[in-house]
Each structure stands twice: as structure tokens, then as C-alpha cells.
Design an enzyme around this catalytic site. Structure first.
Site, PDB file in Angstrom:
ATOM      1  N   LYS A   1       7.402   6.002  -1.849  1.00 51.50           N
ATOM      2  CA  LYS A   1       6.145   6.425  -1.603  1.00 51.50           C
ATOM      3  C   LYS A   1       5.166   6.201  -2.916  1.00 51.50           C
ATOM      4  CE  LYS A   1       3.424   7.353   1.188  1.00 51.50           C
ATOM      5  NZ  LYS A   1       2.973   6.980   2.486  1.00 51.50           N
TER       6      LYS A   1
HETATM    7  N1  GLU Z   1       1.626   4.300   3.836  1.00 50.72           N
HETATM    8  C1  GLU Z   1       1.632   4.002   4.815  1.00 50.72           C
HETATM    9  C2  GLU Z   1       2.887   4.808   5.952  1.00 50.72           C
HETATM   10  O1  GLU Z   1       2.846   6.388   5.265  1.00 50.72           O
HETATM   11  C3  GLU Z   1       2.455   2.618   5.965  1.00 50.72           C
HETATM   12  C4  GLU Z   1       3.288   1.991   4.564  1.00 50.72           C
HETATM   13  C5  GLU Z   1       4.277   0.606   4.754  1.00 50.72           C
HETATM   14  O2  GLU Z   1       3.508  -0.065   5.400  1.00 50.72           O
HETATM   15  O3  GLU Z   1       4.809   0.452   4.138  1.00 50.72           O
HETATM   16  O4  GLU Z   1       4.080   5.053   7.094  1.00 50.72           O
END
Ligand code: GLU
Length: 424
Positions: A114
Site C-alpha cells: 500500500k
Molecule cells: N485500493 C483497492 C483495495 O484496497 C484496490 C487495490 C488494487 O486494485 O490493487 O483493495
């Protein structure tokens, strides 16, 4: 494993502690050995950068940027980038670990990561956002890569920001590399169905859970907290399948209509009103916390972390909670919710539709081929339904909550992968 004392929850609002407390319980159930426990609880890499940006008034401001790779044992790490004033290293660490578990639950070949920048996108111009996203990308150019670490949108970012990221990364390599990021605009190699994907997965999880609870969608009521990308599509798709959405909310307030809110109208209103529901007339204004405590069948928290806590969990009346947001329920609230017999489709299962279609986007980019929207939806629905069934049967087998069952499924997969790969 030798018994490791669970760390007492000192700060209920700390998402990393919330993640660790569930991780701990699931590890005990699996009998995970101490060594692996220690490996899995520690993020593989944490990068912190300072990003000096020229603002529109000519001043220079320095922003803190983060990227945490929790694990890349299952494949390249995957996870969004959050632009929000509340971003902190502990939050990013928790969200990165949740991505590892989420990808493992839906069985896609990614680890978890993240990113985040502490900033307020609501107060920034498009030019300032672009300079910040490009600076962040440049600072992470050795971290990101189609086979290393693949970012995506999260709170405060969307296709526009992903386009800048793709462009900046491609410039650094001297060629167009669209598979470095997902959630891009369609013309840049984005996937059909990606925008709705998280909300769609929430709907698929909700319907699967309602079937177990014998709740008929055509007689069911639902409240949705958060009307961003996840909440608005979840509400729309639930409504299309007969569920009456009686309440929605965003930062402007919560809106209630016992006869059901016309979600398409609410979305049109929001789109024409600078992204906000402020002044929406299809419902009456109620208190934000009231929404969570409404007498509804299904509650979908799709806004942010820690909205269901030990302070309000006792007052929740829904029979089913489907977590569109990451970490909306605190670990202390889990016990209260379980004792009340409320079923929870947990975040790492229910909101995994987004990363699933991100995976399809990456696959299409690498194939140089475009799938139809129909194929994307069919395949992601199947993955979500299979994951739900797997978590549900695990919860039955061990007689544990759906949340802990999701962690058990995820940790088991990651632990087995470590066992085979070895190399410590
Ligand atoms: N931010 C989204 C999540 O928390 C998508 C992450 C992604 O598609 O890599 O799942």
C-alpha cells in the site's frame, strides 16, 4: 506454535493493531509456528520519502509519502495509493498487510502493498495533484514495476492519478509500460469493469451472505455508509437486484428515505454537484452515526476505517454487515458483533473485487489484448463467489466467524507458500 500472547489492544483506532489482533487469532487456530508468525507480521519493505512540491501560489510544501510492501512471496506486491490527510505509516502498514490477505483470499498471484501521501486532495488543484503524483512516482521508480510492485487507486486517487503515474514511470524507462499500474483510464489500457469492480464484488458477497441467512433481496433493506466509488456502485448494484437502499451518506451528511432512495438519481446529483450529496432532496437528512444504527437487514460500511467500534457496536441492528471499506470494524467490536449473531462479510473478502479486476487489467496489458466487459464481470463474479464459499465453509469447519475464517484461508496459503519456497 508456542503460545504467543496476543498484544493487548492499546489503541482501538490503530489499524495495525486491529489487523494484528485478527492475524494472531487465526495463527493460533492454524497452529502457525513462531518463526513464520514473526516473518508474516513484519512488512518486507517500508519506504518513506519527502516530496517537495511547488504549490500554485509559488510556495514550496513538503509532503510525506509512503510505500509499504508487506509481502511479495506470492508474486509482485499489489495495492492502492491513498491521498488523505489521515495517512500515517501505521495505517499504510496495516493496509499493506490487508492487501496480502485479500489477494490470498481470492487466490490471485500477488503479494500485498500500500502507498500513501499525507495531503488533502479536496484542497489541491489539478496541477498540484499532478506534480505530487509525478514526484511520488519518481521517488518510487525503483520500487514499482510490473513484476515487482503494482500500484492502483485508493481513497483520494483515481484513473487520472494512475495515468500520471503510468506516464512518469514510462518516461523513467524510456518506453510505455502500462502494466506497472492498474485502475487506469480505458484508453491507456484500463479494463472494462474496473471502476465498478469493488462495488460489484461487495454486491456479490452481500447476495451470497443473504442467501445463507435466507434474506430475500426483494424484501430486504440496506444502509450504505460512504458514497464514493465503492459505496455508490455497491448501492446501485444492490438496488438493481431488488434491495431497497434506505440510507446513504458522504461527508456532507447521511440521507434517509424509508421508501428507498433512487440511487441512480443520487449518483447523477453527486456527479453534477462537485462530487457531494450536499442538498440532495430525495431523502431526509439524519445524523451520520444514526445510519449505522438503523433497523435494516444489511449494513455496508464503505467509507473508512474504524466506524464500528466498542462504542456503537452494541447498537447495530443489521443482520449482516458487508465491509466495502478496509478495516471499518475495530477488533474490539468484533466480539460484540459476534455475540449479537450478526454475520460479517469481512473487508479482505467483500472488497476484493477491485483488486481482482486489477489483476485482470494487468493480465490484459501483458497479453496486449482487451477483454469484453461481460467476460470481466463473469470471471470476477465467479472468483468472488468461490472465495465467499471457501471462507464460509472454513468458518463452519472451525466454528469461527467469517472474519477469522478469511484470515485462516489467507494465512494458510501464504504460510504454505513460504514452506515450499524456504530460503531463510
Ligand atoms: N485500493 C483497492 C483495495 O484496497 C484496490 C487495490 C488494487 O486494485 O490493487 O483493495
Amino acid at each position: 506454535m508456542g503460545y504467543i500472547e496476543p498484544a493487548p489492544i492499546k489503541d482501538e483506532g490503530n489499524p495495525f493493531e486491529a489487523m494484528m489482533s485478527r492475524f494472531h487469532i487465526a495463527s493460533q487456530i492454524l497452529g502457525l509456528d513462531d518463526e513464520l508468525y514473526n516473518v508474516l507480521k513484519s512488512p518486507a519493505k517500508q519506504v518513506i520519502v519527502s516530496l517537495p512540491i511547488t504549490m500554485d501560489d509559488g510556495s514550496i510544501r513538503v509532503f510525506d509519502g509512503y510505500r509499504v510492501i508487506h509481502s511479495n512471496i506470492l508474486g509482485p506486491s499489489k495495492g492502492g495509493i491513498r491521498f488523505d490527510p489521515g495517512v500515517s505509516i501505521d495505517e499504510v502498514k496495516a493496509l499493506a498487510a490487508w492487501m496480502t490477505w485479500k489477494c490470498a483470499v481470492v487466490d490471485i498471484p500477488y503479494g500485498g502493498a500500500k502507498g500513501g501521501v499525507q495531503c488533502n486532495p479536496r484542497e489541491m488543484s489539478s496541477g498540484e495533484m499532478e506534480r505530487l503524483m509525478r514526484a511520488y512516482t519518481l521517488a518510487m521508480t525503483e520500487i514499482f514495476g510490473p513484476d515487482r510492485d503494482i500500484p492502483a487507486p485508493d481513497m483520494g486517487t483515481g484513473p487520472r492519478e494512475m495515468a500520471w503515474l503510468m506516464d512518469e514511470f514510462s518516461r523513467s524507462r524510456g518506453m510505455t509500460i502500462n502494466s506497472v499500474v492498474t485502475g487506469k483510464p480505458l484508453v491507456l489500457g484500463g479494463s472494462l469493469g474496473r471502476t465498478e469492480a469493488t462495488g460489484r464484488g461487495v454486491m456479490v458477497s452481500a447476495l451470497a451472505a443473504m442467501e445463507k441467512l435466507k434474506i430475500n433481496p426483494y424484501r430486504a433493506t440496506c444502509a450504505v455508509q460512504g458514497f464514493g466509488n465503492v459505496g455508490s456502485f455497491a448501492a446501485l448494484l444492490m438496488a438493481e437486484r431488488g434491495v431497497k437502499i434506505v440510507a446513504i451518506s458522504d461527508i456532507s451528511g447521511a440521507y434517509y428515505n424509508e421508501n428507498g432512495i433512487a440511487i441512480e438519481k443520487a449518483i447523477d446529483y453527486r456527479n453534477g454537484n462537485n462530487g457531494s450529496l450536499e442538498g440532495f432532496s430525495g431523502a431526509e437528512l439524519i445524523e451520520g452515526n444514526e445510519l449505522l444504527e438503523l433497523e435494516v437487514d444489511v449494513l455496508i460500511p464503505a467509507a473508512m476505517e474504524d466506524v464500528i467500534t466498542s462504542r456503537n457496536a452494541e447498537s447495530i441492528k443489521a443482520r449482516l454487515i458487508v465491509e466495502g471499506a478496509n478495516g471499518p470494524t475495530s477488533a474490539k467490536a468484533d466480539t460484540i458483533i459476534n455475540n449479537k449473531g450478526i454475520m460479517v462479510a469481512p473487508d479482505i473478502l467483500a472488497n476484493a473485487g477491485g483488486v481482482t479486476v486489477s489483476y485482470f487489467e494487468w493480465v490484459q496489458n501483458r497479453l496486449g489484448y482487451k477483454w469484453t466487459g461481460e467476460r470481466v464481470n463473469r470471471r470476477s463474479d465467479r472468483i468472488m463467489k468461490d472465495a465467499f464459499d471457501h471462507v464460509y465453509s472454513t468458518s463452519q469447519e472451525y466454528d469461527i466467524s467469517m472474519r477469522i475464517a478469511a484470515y485462516v484461508v489467507a494465512i494458510d496459503k501464504v504460510a504454505k507458500t513460504y514452506k515450499y519456497r524456504g530460503g531463510f
